[in-house]
Scaffold this motif. Structure first.
Motif, mmCIF file in Angstrom:
data_model
loop_
_atom_site.group_PDB
_atom_site.id
_atom_site.type_symbol
_atom_site.label_atom_id
_atom_site.label_comp_id
_atom_site.label_asym_id
_atom_site.label_seq_id
_atom_site.Cartn_x
_atom_site.Cartn_y
_atom_site.Cartn_z
ATOM 1 N N ILE A 103 0.840 -1.204 0.000
ATOM 2 C CA ILE A 103 0.000 0.000 0.000
ATOM 3 C C ILE A 103 0.872 1.250 0.000
ATOM 4 O O ILE A 103 0.636 2.207 -0.754
ATOM 5 C CB ILE A 103 -0.952 -0.017 1.213
ATOM 6 C CG1 ILE A 103 -1.951 -1.161 1.093
ATOM 7 C CG2 ILE A 103 -1.676 1.318 1.339
ATOM 8 C CD1 ILE A 103 -2.787 -1.369 2.329
ATOM 9 N N ALA A 104 1.900 1.257 0.861
ATOM 10 C CA ALA A 104 2.776 2.426 0.956
ATOM 11 C C ALA A 104 3.557 2.657 -0.324
ATOM 12 O O ALA A 104 3.981 3.789 -0.595
ATOM 13 C CB ALA A 104 3.744 2.243 2.123
ATOM 14 N N ALA A 105 3.745 1.622 -1.139
ATOM 15 C CA ALA A 105 4.513 1.762 -2.378
ATOM 16 C C ALA A 105 3.743 2.497 -3.458
ATOM 17 O O ALA A 105 4.340 3.070 -4.375
ATOM 18 C CB ALA A 105 4.943 0.386 -2.887
ATOM 19 N N VAL A 106 2.393 2.498 -3.377
ATOM 20 C CA VAL A 106 1.601 3.069 -4.471
ATOM 21 C C VAL A 106 0.632 4.140 -3.981
ATOM 22 O O VAL A 106 -0.308 4.500 -4.700
ATOM 23 C CB VAL A 106 0.816 1.954 -5.207
ATOM 24 C CG1 VAL A 106 1.763 1.016 -5.929
ATOM 25 C CG2 VAL A 106 -0.068 1.180 -4.231
ATOM 26 N N PHE A 152 -0.885 6.997 -7.280
ATOM 27 C CA PHE A 152 -0.461 8.314 -7.768
ATOM 28 C C PHE A 152 0.857 8.221 -8.543
ATOM 29 O O PHE A 152 1.117 9.026 -9.450
ATOM 30 C CB PHE A 152 -0.315 9.289 -6.586
ATOM 31 C CG PHE A 152 0.961 9.110 -5.802
ATOM 32 C CD1 PHE A 152 2.046 9.944 -6.006
ATOM 33 C CD2 PHE A 152 1.091 8.084 -4.861
ATOM 34 C CE1 PHE A 152 3.222 9.793 -5.286
ATOM 35 C CE2 PHE A 152 2.260 7.928 -4.142
ATOM 36 C CZ PHE A 152 3.333 8.771 -4.348
ATOM 37 N N ASN A 153 1.704 7.247 -8.202
ATOM 38 C CA ASN A 153 2.994 7.099 -8.875
ATOM 39 C C ASN A 153 3.003 5.956 -9.881
ATOM 40 O O ASN A 153 4.049 5.592 -10.400
ATOM 41 C CB ASN A 153 4.107 6.885 -7.840
ATOM 42 C CG ASN A 153 3.802 5.700 -6.922
ATOM 43 O OD1 ASN A 153 2.691 5.174 -6.938
ATOM 44 N ND2 ASN A 153 4.775 5.296 -6.137
ATOM 45 N N VAL A 154 1.824 5.391 -10.145
ATOM 46 C CA VAL A 154 1.697 4.339 -11.172
ATOM 47 C C VAL A 154 0.536 4.746 -12.079
ATOM 48 O O VAL A 154 -0.584 4.226 -11.959
ATOM 49 C CB VAL A 154 1.445 2.954 -10.549
ATOM 50 C CG1 VAL A 154 1.586 1.860 -11.614
ATOM 51 C CG2 VAL A 154 2.403 2.695 -9.393
ATOM 52 N N PRO A 155 0.757 5.688 -12.986
ATOM 53 C CA PRO A 155 -0.351 6.206 -13.803
ATOM 54 C C PRO A 155 -1.064 5.133 -14.617
ATOM 55 O O PRO A 155 -2.284 5.203 -14.806
ATOM 56 C CB PRO A 155 0.337 7.228 -14.722
ATOM 57 C CG PRO A 155 1.622 7.560 -14.045
ATOM 58 C CD PRO A 155 2.032 6.346 -13.293
ATOM 59 N N ALA A 156 -0.303 4.146 -15.098
ATOM 60 C CA ALA A 156 -0.926 3.093 -15.911
ATOM 61 C C ALA A 156 -1.960 2.318 -15.098
ATOM 62 O O ALA A 156 -3.061 2.012 -15.587
ATOM 63 C CB ALA A 156 0.145 2.147 -16.458
#
Length: 650
Positions: A103-106, A152-156
């Motif tokens: 969860i913290a990664a994305v 937020f950091n994985v737009p795809a």
């Protein structure tokens, strides 16, 4: 130059997050399960924009120290297991130690937590696996997770999220699977500040009714079985409450939701011959087995579980469900209609005659010495025989008095005796023809598929057809066409016709409504809320009259014209359930789904006898459809057997 490199933790965490965190519902599942493992008695979930903007989970569990709070977001950091053997004795929902790190990664995560023995708690902020701050803070005992801007950091990945309605439907489904296991814990779910579910701590049966409505209460049969292999408890629905769509079906093992098609077949088998084919009964079945006898670590989502004694548990499940249904069916009912029924004597040993019954035998009887009477001989009808030259016998004459010539046998004498070799010999004037016919028959492929017209072949002329039809077994209509026979499934033909009619009605917004004499009031589960407005709006376009009357209740006061024989509540329930089940985003897909469901419900049933006029009208309307060969869901409606294929049979 070396080409293999160790991936940075941020990249590795994003890869792991792709397996564990698939959508906002996955975040809620992991955080709520952690709260349950922490011993929480009250859990509140607040969602904004179906989880796209934020997901907040607040619990009153044991909380964490500042060190544990920091360490909990590291990969494979867990308090649930200590060694590999613990994987086969799990008593907690989580155990891998990947959820919080994923969860913290994305997402952007804020955690406030405090233990009961601590005066101050700790506040931790993480963004994309990077800790941005940690400080002491005043907060309640337990944990408060706030997850914002998911992906937020994985737009795809964020781009492939569905609409808010679909994502909220998935959240509701995930929430259901958790709250049904822990009725002793109070849960609350809010979406955009509005309550969706507010469930106080209660009993298991009451929790089911709180989630799916009180009307379900009358349909539930209790199950409770204890064996050395497993314990099974829960509820199954009564046979008369089976339905085509929307039946609530849940399996749980050791407090964990699971999908198990094999056990689902066991429940279906227990209801064999009690419900129509294709209908589903609701069930809520809970298994308690030795943790060493199951493996939950075979799928990241942990919904697929492997059992060591799967076949034995299958048999126990079938027996348990049959026992519950049998007890329900065996309950006696008071019946006052006893007029004309024979009296059944009551056994009274004192009033019975003690004398044993005797058997009398005629010792002089010998069946081989008695001769049958002539009158008992079978009589022969006076049918002229083609071998007797038209001679006939009287129907009243016994077989013993009939001359052999009158039986059609005396005048017939074969002209010559022929063996099978001479019969098929080419020297015999008949033999060549027989041989050629035999070769022709053997060379003909008479497989069922070859008897009917291939779809790719030239279309036969169906316009020039006979107006007389034959109904076969109450299911098929046989029609003579220009060059063969057309076989039509009457139910599927009506499905195709009604489907196109309803699609046209939805497109043009023209419909007729048939009023109900006594309007019906019905309730839908809170999980239906996201898709309910869309479904109700489109159903009203079809001719339904459905109005919201508050507190999640709706009044059905009208249905489309021509559906007078259908139960309005069941019909509306199945249509709404179908939309919720498939969760279509595109309006045209919702329209097609509603049109197909309604057509299948209203179509001519199998077994209904049709007149010539009804069959002619059905065929006429079918041939006017865009595709008269198949139903909208791909089932065959009509096939044509050309004349040449019929001739091959002879």
């Amino acid at each position: 130059m070396d080409v293999i490199q160790l991936l940075p933790d941020s990249v590795a965490n994003q890869i792991a997050a792709g397996e564990v965190i698939q959508r906002p519902a996955s975040v809620i599942k992991e955080l709520v399960e952690n709260a349950i493992d922490a011993g929480a008695k009250s859990i509140k979930v607040l969602v904004v924009d179906a989880g796209r903007t934020s997901v907040q989970v607040i619990d009153d569990g044991s909380g964490m120290s500042d060190t544990d709070a920091r360490l909990s977001f590291e990969r494979h950091a867990t308090s649930k297991i200590r060694k590999a053997d613990d994987l086969f004795a799990l008593h907690t929902m989580g155990f891998r130690g990947e959820a919080l790190a994923s969860i913290a990664a994305v997402a952007q995560v804020t955690l406030q937590t405090r233990r009961a023995e601590d005066e101050l708690g700790t506040k931790l902020t993480i963004e994309g696996s990077r800790v941005t701050g940690q400080e002491p803070v005043m907060c309640d005992v337990g944990s408060n997770f706030s997850v914002e801007n998911l992906f937020f950091n994985v737009p795809a990945r964020r781009k492939f999220l569905k609409s808010n309605v679909t994502e909220m439907s998935n959240i509701n489904q995930t929430f259901e699977r958790i709250v049904l296991v822990y009725p002793e814990i109070s849960f609350a779910l809010y979406h955009n500040g509005q309550p969706v579910m507010n469930l106080p701590a209660t009993s298991l049966r009451q929790r089911i009714l709180d989630v799916f409505g009180k009307k379900l209460n009358s349909s539930l049969l209790a199950i409770e079985t204890k064996t050395t292999l497993c314990q099974i408890k829960g509820f199954v629905g009564k046979p008369e409450f089976a339905r085509k769509k929307g039946a609530k079906q849940f399996f749980f093992v050791n407090g964990r939701y699971m999908k198990h098609p094999y056990f689902h077949k066991a429940v279906q088998m227990a209801f064999e011959r009690l419900v129509p084919s294709g209908d589903q009964v609701p069930y809520f079945i809970y298994f308690e087995v030795n943790p060493e006898d199951i493996d939950v670590n075979i799928h990241p989502v942990k919904t697929e579980i492997k059992f060591e004694n799967e076949q034995a548990i299958w048999q126990i499940l079938v027996a348990s469900v049959r026992d519950a249904v049998g007890k329900f069916s065996g309950v006696t009912e008071i019946d006052f209609d006893v007029e004309g029924r024979p009296d059944i004597p009551v056994y009274n040993p004192d009033a019975m005659d003690a004398k044993q019954p005797t058997i009398e035998i005629d010792e002089n009887y010998n069946p081989f010495k008695s001769s049958p009477r002539i009158d008992d001989e079978p009589q022969y009808l006076s049918t002229p025989s083609k071998y007797s030259g038209g001679k006939s016998s009287s129907s009243s004459t016994s077989r013993s008095s009939i001359p052999s010539s009158s039986l059609g046998l005396g005048d017939y004498k074969p002209q010559q005796t022929m063996g099978w070799e001479s019969l098929y010999s080419t020297d015999n004037p008949l033999g060549g023809d027989v041989q050629r016919e035999s070769d022709s028959f053997q060379s003909t492929n008479l497989s069922p598929s070859s008897l009917f017209e291939d779809e790719e072949e030239e279309q036969l002329d169906l316009v020039n057809r006979a107006h007389e039809h034959l109904q076969y077994r109450g299911q098929y209509i046989v029609t003579q066409v220009e060059d063969g026979l057309m076989f039509t499934d009457q139910h599927r033909a009506d499905v195709r016709i009604l489907f196109e009619h309803y699609i046209h009605t939805l497109a043009t917004r023209t419909s007729s409504t048939q009023k109900i004499l006594f309007p019906e009031v019905m309730q839908f589960p809170p999980t239906y809320a996201p898709l309910l407005p869309t479904a109700i709006s489109e159903m009203c376009s079809l001719g339904f009259e459905i109005a919201e009357i508050g507190n999640g209740s709706y009044e059905v006061s009208g249905i489309p014209g021509g559906l007078s024989g259908l139960d309005p509540v069941t019909l509306v329930n199945e249509l709404v359930s179908a939309v919720v089940e498939y969760g279509s985003d595109v309006q045209s897909e919702v329209n097609s789904l509603l049109a197909l469901e309604l057509a299948q419900r209203a179509a001519t049933p199998y077994g209904e006898v049709l007149t010539q006029e009804q069959m002619e009208s059905l065929i006429e309307r079918l041939l006017e459809c865009e595709n008269y060969r198949y139903t909208p869901d791909g089932k065959t409606v009509s096939v044509v057997m050309p004349s040449r294929n019929i001739e091959r049979l002879f």
